[in-house]
Design a protein around this motif. Structure first.
Motif, PDB file in Angstrom:
ATOM      1  N   ILE A 130      32.305 100.827  11.330  1.00 17.21           N
ATOM      2  CA  ILE A 130      30.968 101.256  11.826  1.00 17.21           C
ATOM      3  C   ILE A 130      30.099 101.398  10.377  1.00 17.21           C
ATOM      4  CG2 ILE A 130      29.325 102.725  12.927  1.00 17.21           C
ATOM      5  CD1 ILE A 130      31.051 101.182  14.643  1.00 17.21           C
ATOM      6  N   PHE A 131      30.584 102.443   9.653  1.00 21.07           N
ATOM      7  CA  PHE A 131      29.725 102.850   8.586  1.00 21.07           C
ATOM      8  C   PHE A 131      29.549 101.635   7.377  1.00 21.07           C
ATOM      9  CE2 PHE A 131      27.519 104.905   5.036  1.00 21.07           C
ATOM     10  CZ  PHE A 131      26.613 105.705   5.480  1.00 21.07           C
ATOM     11  N   ALA A 132      30.641 101.359   6.963  1.00 24.21           N
ATOM     12  CA  ALA A 132      30.735 100.496   6.018  1.00 24.21           C
ATOM     13  C   ALA A 132      30.252  98.927   6.240  1.00 24.21           C
ATOM     14  CB  ALA A 132      32.274 100.043   5.402  1.00 24.21           C
ATOM     15  N   PRO A 133      30.118  98.581   7.466  1.00 28.29           N
ATOM     16  CA  PRO A 133      29.298  97.462   7.927  1.00 28.29           C
ATOM     17  C   PRO A 133      27.717  97.888   7.669  1.00 28.29           C
ATOM     18  CG  PRO A 133      31.146  97.355   9.363  1.00 28.29           C
ATOM     19  CD  PRO A 133      31.198  98.579   8.536  1.00 28.29           C
ATOM     20  N   TYR A 134      27.514  98.962   8.264  1.00 27.42           N
ATOM     21  CA  TYR A 134      26.134  99.404   8.147  1.00 27.42           C
ATOM     22  C   TYR A 134      25.609  99.400   6.623  1.00 27.42           C
ATOM     23  CZ  TYR A 134      22.498 103.179   7.491  1.00 27.42           C
ATOM     24  OH  TYR A 134      21.461 103.751   7.242  1.00 27.42           O
ATOM     25  N   PHE A 135      26.540 100.057   5.739  1.00 28.74           N
ATOM     26  CA  PHE A 135      26.226  99.986   4.325  1.00 28.74           C
ATOM     27  C   PHE A 135      26.040  98.584   3.851  1.00 28.74           C
ATOM     28  CE2 PHE A 135      27.383 100.016  -0.335  1.00 28.74           C
ATOM     29  CZ  PHE A 135      26.806 101.287  -0.622  1.00 28.74           C
ATOM     30  N   VAL A 136      26.650  97.486   4.195  1.00 29.68           N
ATOM     31  CA  VAL A 136      26.610  96.235   3.712  1.00 29.68           C
ATOM     32  C   VAL A 136      25.369  95.681   4.261  1.00 29.68           C
ATOM     33  CG1 VAL A 136      27.609  94.113   3.723  1.00 29.68           C
ATOM     34  CG2 VAL A 136      28.878  96.121   3.177  1.00 29.68           C
ATOM     35  N   SER A 137      25.250  95.455   5.531  1.00 27.38           N
ATOM     36  CA  SER A 137      24.168  94.840   6.243  1.00 27.38           C
ATOM     37  C   SER A 137      22.966  95.433   6.550  1.00 27.38           C
ATOM     38  CB  SER A 137      24.833  94.097   7.410  1.00 27.38           C
ATOM     39  OG  SER A 137      25.127  95.132   8.533  1.00 27.38           O
ATOM     40  N   ARG A 138      22.853  96.682   7.012  1.00 23.39           N
ATOM     41  CA  ARG A 138      21.821  97.463   7.294  1.00 23.39           C
ATOM     42  C   ARG A 138      20.946  98.345   6.372  1.00 23.39           C
ATOM     43  NH1 ARG A 138      23.668  99.526  12.486  1.00 23.39           N
ATOM     44  NH2 ARG A 138      21.698 100.237  12.940  1.00 23.39           N
ATOM     45  N   LEU A 139      21.849  99.218   5.405  1.00 26.01           N
ATOM     46  CA  LEU A 139      21.305  99.939   4.624  1.00 26.01           C
ATOM     47  C   LEU A 139      20.638  99.255   3.332  1.00 26.01           C
ATOM     48  CD1 LEU A 139      21.385 103.280   3.705  1.00 26.01           C
ATOM     49  CD2 LEU A 139      23.376 102.653   2.111  1.00 26.01           C
ATOM     50  N   THR A 140      20.929  97.886   3.026  1.00 27.24           N
ATOM     51  CA  THR A 140      20.289  97.231   2.277  1.00 27.24           C
ATOM     52  C   THR A 140      19.734  95.711   3.082  1.00 27.24           C
ATOM     53  OG1 THR A 140      20.556  95.957   0.016  1.00 27.24           O
ATOM     54  CG2 THR A 140      22.331  96.447   1.248  1.00 27.24           C
ATOM     55  N   ALA A 141      18.848  95.144   2.368  1.00 27.23           N
ATOM     56  CA  ALA A 141      18.297  93.868   2.831  1.00 27.23           C
ATOM     57  C   ALA A 141      19.212  92.773   2.498  1.00 27.23           C
ATOM     58  CB  ALA A 141      16.925  93.661   2.601  1.00 27.23           C
ATOM     59  N   ASP A 142      20.116  92.795   1.243  1.00 27.50           N
ATOM     60  CA  ASP A 142      20.983  91.853   0.841  1.00 27.50           C
ATOM     61  C   ASP A 142      22.515  92.012   1.099  1.00 27.50           C
ATOM     62  OD1 ASP A 142      22.403  89.764  -0.541  1.00 27.50           O
ATOM     63  OD2 ASP A 142      21.197  90.068  -2.326  1.00 27.50           O
ATOM     64  N   PRO A 143      23.006  91.440   2.174  1.00 26.55           N
ATOM     65  CA  PRO A 143      24.500  91.511   2.349  1.00 26.55           C
ATOM     66  C   PRO A 143      25.522  91.192   1.335  1.00 26.55           C
ATOM     67  CG  PRO A 143      23.361  90.503   4.383  1.00 26.55           C
ATOM     68  CD  PRO A 143      22.393  90.529   3.190  1.00 26.55           C
ATOM     69  N   ALA A 144      24.950  90.258   0.678  1.00 23.20           N
ATOM     70  CA  ALA A 144      25.997  89.821  -0.432  1.00 23.20           C
ATOM     71  C   ALA A 144      25.809  91.042  -1.571  1.00 23.20           C
ATOM     72  CB  ALA A 144      25.516  88.806  -1.274  1.00 23.20           C
ATOM     73  N   GLN A 145      24.745  91.745  -1.663  1.00 26.90           N
ATOM     74  CA  GLN A 145      24.681  92.835  -2.796  1.00 26.90           C
ATOM     75  C   GLN A 145      25.354  94.012  -2.188  1.00 26.90           C
ATOM     76  OE1 GLN A 145      20.970  95.240  -2.968  1.00 26.90           O
ATOM     77  NE2 GLN A 145      21.180  95.338  -5.039  1.00 26.90           N
ATOM     78  N   GLY A 146      25.118  94.195  -0.923  1.00 31.66           N
ATOM     79  CA  GLY A 146      25.624  95.472  -0.157  1.00 31.66           C
ATOM     80  C   GLY A 146      27.383  95.230  -0.410  1.00 31.66           C
ATOM     81  N   GLN A 147      27.840  93.984   0.038  1.00 33.21           N
ATOM     82  CA  GLN A 147      29.390  93.864  -0.116  1.00 33.21           C
ATOM     83  C   GLN A 147      30.006  94.072  -1.781  1.00 33.21           C
ATOM     84  OE1 GLN A 147      31.702  91.190   2.244  1.00 33.21           O
ATOM     85  NE2 GLN A 147      32.357  90.227   0.345  1.00 33.21           N
ATOM     86  N   ALA A 148      29.146  93.776  -2.590  1.00 32.81           N
ATOM     87  CA  ALA A 148      29.480  93.847  -3.967  1.00 32.81           C
ATOM     88  C   ALA A 148      29.540  95.197  -4.345  1.00 32.81           C
ATOM     89  CB  ALA A 148      28.359  93.191  -4.958  1.00 32.81           C
ATOM     90  N   VAL A 149      28.644  96.058  -3.878  1.00 30.79           N
ATOM     91  CA  VAL A 149      28.169  97.489  -4.101  1.00 30.79           C
ATOM     92  C   VAL A 149      29.532  98.227  -3.186  1.00 30.79           C
ATOM     93  CG1 VAL A 149      26.874  99.669  -4.137  1.00 30.79           C
ATOM     94  CG2 VAL A 149      26.143  97.541  -4.740  1.00 30.79           C
ATOM     95  N   TRP A 150      29.791  97.633  -2.368  1.00 26.73           N
ATOM     96  CA  TRP A 150      30.739  98.592  -1.436  1.00 26.73           C
ATOM     97  C   TRP A 150      32.254  98.101  -2.185  1.00 26.73           C
ATOM     98  CZ3 TRP A 150      32.466 102.165   1.161  1.00 26.73           C
ATOM     99  CH2 TRP A 150      33.472 102.140   2.041  1.00 26.73           C
ATOM    100  N   GLY A 151      32.436  97.108  -2.633  1.00 27.87           N
ATOM    101  CA  GLY A 151      33.659  96.663  -3.463  1.00 27.87           C
ATOM    102  C   GLY A 151      33.868  97.528  -4.619  1.00 27.87           C
ATOM    103  N   TYR A 152      32.678  97.680  -5.475  1.00 30.05           N
ATOM    104  CA  TYR A 152      32.804  98.558  -6.713  1.00 30.05           C
ATOM    105  C   TYR A 152      32.937  99.961  -6.108  1.00 30.05           C
ATOM    106  CZ  TYR A 152      31.480  94.267  -9.098  1.00 30.05           C
ATOM    107  OH  TYR A 152      31.712  92.937  -9.834  1.00 30.05           O
ATOM    108  N   THR A 153      32.428 100.467  -5.039  1.00 30.59           N
ATOM    109  CA  THR A 153      32.712 101.653  -4.568  1.00 30.59           C
ATOM    110  C   THR A 153      34.068 101.888  -4.594  1.00 30.59           C
ATOM    111  OG1 THR A 153      30.391 101.866  -3.610  1.00 30.59           O
ATOM    112  CG2 THR A 153      32.182 103.544  -3.055  1.00 30.59           C
ATOM    113  N   LEU A 154      34.851 101.066  -3.649  1.00 33.35           N
ATOM    114  CA  LEU A 154      36.180 101.156  -3.637  1.00 33.35           C
ATOM    115  C   LEU A 154      37.039 100.975  -4.923  1.00 33.35           C
ATOM    116  CD1 LEU A 154      36.562  98.800  -0.399  1.00 33.35           C
ATOM    117  CD2 LEU A 154      36.413 101.237  -0.351  1.00 33.35           C
ATOM    118  N   THR A 155      36.689 100.426  -5.657  1.00 33.62           N
ATOM    119  CA  THR A 155      37.126 100.251  -6.906  1.00 33.62           C
ATOM    120  C   THR A 155      37.205 101.622  -7.906  1.00 33.62           C
ATOM    121  OG1 THR A 155      36.495  97.846  -7.100  1.00 33.62           O
ATOM    122  CG2 THR A 155      37.249  99.079  -9.340  1.00 33.62           C
ATOM    123  N   ALA A 156      35.761 102.174  -7.658  1.00 32.30           N
ATOM    124  CA  ALA A 156      35.930 103.445  -8.595  1.00 32.30           C
ATOM    125  C   ALA A 156      36.802 104.525  -7.971  1.00 32.30           C
ATOM    126  CB  ALA A 156      34.289 103.774  -8.585  1.00 32.30           C
TER     127      ALA A 156
END
Length: 463
Positions: A40-66
């Motif tokens: 729920i929240f992670a897909p929301y973070f990627v596809s709805r919190l931001t207008a660019d899903p590719a950017q959202g997935q990248a930021v989410w990936g780097y969040t998990l990295t940190a």
């Protein structure tokens, strides 16, 4: 190391209420992973919190990295300190407070707000959740005999999926609504008048997960026995813990089986973590799934996962943890190949074209149905691969050293955890294709499987 097996069988039994309290920890903790980091929240973070899903997935990936780097660096240190101080519950309580506060504040991550704000809270919650798991897992060796650890580990994991599924069902049935009608699947207005246009259907999962965790973690504190407190100050315990950690790392040179197991687990768990964290966001970006579709998909996977854990809880004492983990990794590798090979109008990388017509309703296209079929394989395997890995190590160490070895176990699950999401995020940015980025997960699963096949069972046996 014969002492490990011997001491595990000789320790006194724990009351059923104490064991139940320990197993309820997974029930309390799992909704965070189910509704926040996966469906729920992670897909929301990627596809709805931001207008660019590719950017959202990248930021989410780097969040998990940190978060993964912090967990990798500190888990073995904290585990060693816990062995020196004794009790685990004070540590769990502290990290529970951090996790609960972080989840509650996710309510304010509205569409258009700062990605960094949401990413920071998610990273804090992830770190706190994983540290709590280190301390809870390290108590398992004191509760039951060696033969029983696989059974209670898988049952606890199954209870976790059940708890996660209940929260997920509540969100889907009472909160998530169809963007066209504004109604839930029951034809009702969303609970509390939540507005999907403002992301409230996804944002509410933060406070819900926080409350659930707060309530159901309490039986573990009340009923599960803790280790006896050591007669030393925290500073002395920290110094001794660090000394024991150095000794443990040196000791691994003589315990090649455990070292090989930890390396194999380090690699395949990276793939598992990446698959769980990015599978939902991948589907959201590819098919445009909203909270309702993602929630139903998650419910399906959790039903299968519960069944997988229950079957594994029966098979583990008979076949051994290693065979359960190996079979699970085979399923996950096949499933991941299937998932990344599927897109609108095709599967198996285009070798199997699929009708592109939409029959209407949930999962109306053939490609979506194929994606769900591959997801069922994930559901069957992702519980047993983790629960039986936990019992694999528990059968290989003694209770007195469990804290530091489960700290290393957490390290093995996180030491390279930044590589999978970072690889997916980087390749996604470079290619503009989330599918190509996800292919990296297959390599982690397959390589970990190959290394595990050459690892003794239990891991303290000579190689």
């Amino acid at each position: 190391m014969d002492i490990a097996a011997g001491r595990m069988d000789e320790r006194p039994g724990t009351s059923r209420l104490g064991i139940a309290g320990w197993m309820l920890f997974d029930w309390a903790a799992q909704p965070f992973f189910t509704v926040i980091t996966t469906f729920i929240f992670a897909p929301y973070f990627v596809s709805r919190l931001t207008a660019d899903p590719a950017q959202g997935q990248a930021v989410w990936g780097y969040t998990l990295t940190a978060a993964g780097i912090v967990i990798a660096l500190l888990s073995p240190v904290l585990g060693a300190i816990a062995d020196a101080t004794g009790p685990r519950k004070p540590w769990i309580a502290f990290f529970a407070a951090v996790k609960i506060a972080s989840l509650a504040l996710l309510w304010y991550a509205a569409p258009g707000s700062s990605l960094i704000y949401a990413a920071l809270l998610l990273a804090l919650a992830t770190v706190a959740a994983e540290f709590s798991i280190v301390f809870n897992d390290s108590t398992m060796t004191r509760l039951v005999s060696e033969r029983e650890v696989g059974r209670i580990s898988n049952i606890a994991w199954g209870l976790g999926y059940l708890g996660g599924m209940i929260v997920l069902i509540a969100v889907v049935v009472l909160v998530a609504s169809d963007p066209q009608t504004g109604k839930t699947v029951l034809g009702l207005d969303p609970l509390f008048g939540l507005d999907p246009a403002k992301g409230e259907d996804a944002r509410i999962t933060g406070p819900i997960s926080a409350i659930w965790y707060l309530i159901f973690i309490l039986p573990m504190f009340f009923f599960t026995p803790d280790a006896i407190r050591a007669t030393m100050t925290m500073a002395e315990a920290a110094a001794r813990g660090l000394e024991e950690l150095r000794g443990t790392l040196s000791e691994l040179k003589e315990r090649a089986g455990i070292l090989r197991f930890l390396i194999a687990r380090m690699i395949f768990q990276d793939g598992v973590n990446g698959l769980l964290a990015l599978g939902g966001t991948f589907a959201a970006g590819m098919f445009g799934w909203q909270t309702m579709e993602l929630g139903v998909y998650g419910i399906i996977l959790n039903i299968v996962a519960i069944a997988g854990c229950l079957v594994a809880s029966w098979l583990d004492p008979h076949l051994g943890s290693k065979k359960i983990v190996v079979a699970s990794l085979v399923c996950l590798t096949i499933a991941t190949l299937g998932i990344v090979s599927t897109g609108p109008g095709f599967t198996l990388f285009g070798l199997a074209p699929l009708p592109s017509t939409d029959s209407g309703g949930l999962f109306g296209t053939a490609a979506e149905k194929a994606y769900i079929a591959y997801g069922l394989l994930v559901g069957i395997a992702f519980g047993p691969v983790q629960a039986s890995s936990r019992s694999y190590l528990a059968r290989s160490v003694s209770p007195d050293e469990a804290g530091r070895y489960f700290g290393l176990y957490a390290l093995s699950g996180r030491a390279t955890s930044f590589l999978a999401p970072a690889s997916v995020a980087t390749v996604t940015l470079l290619t503009g294709s989330a599918r190509i980025g996800m292919v990296a997960l297959v390599a982690f699963l397959a390589l970990g499987l190959v290394l595990l096949l050459r690892t003794p069972y239990p891991a303290h046996r000579p190689t």
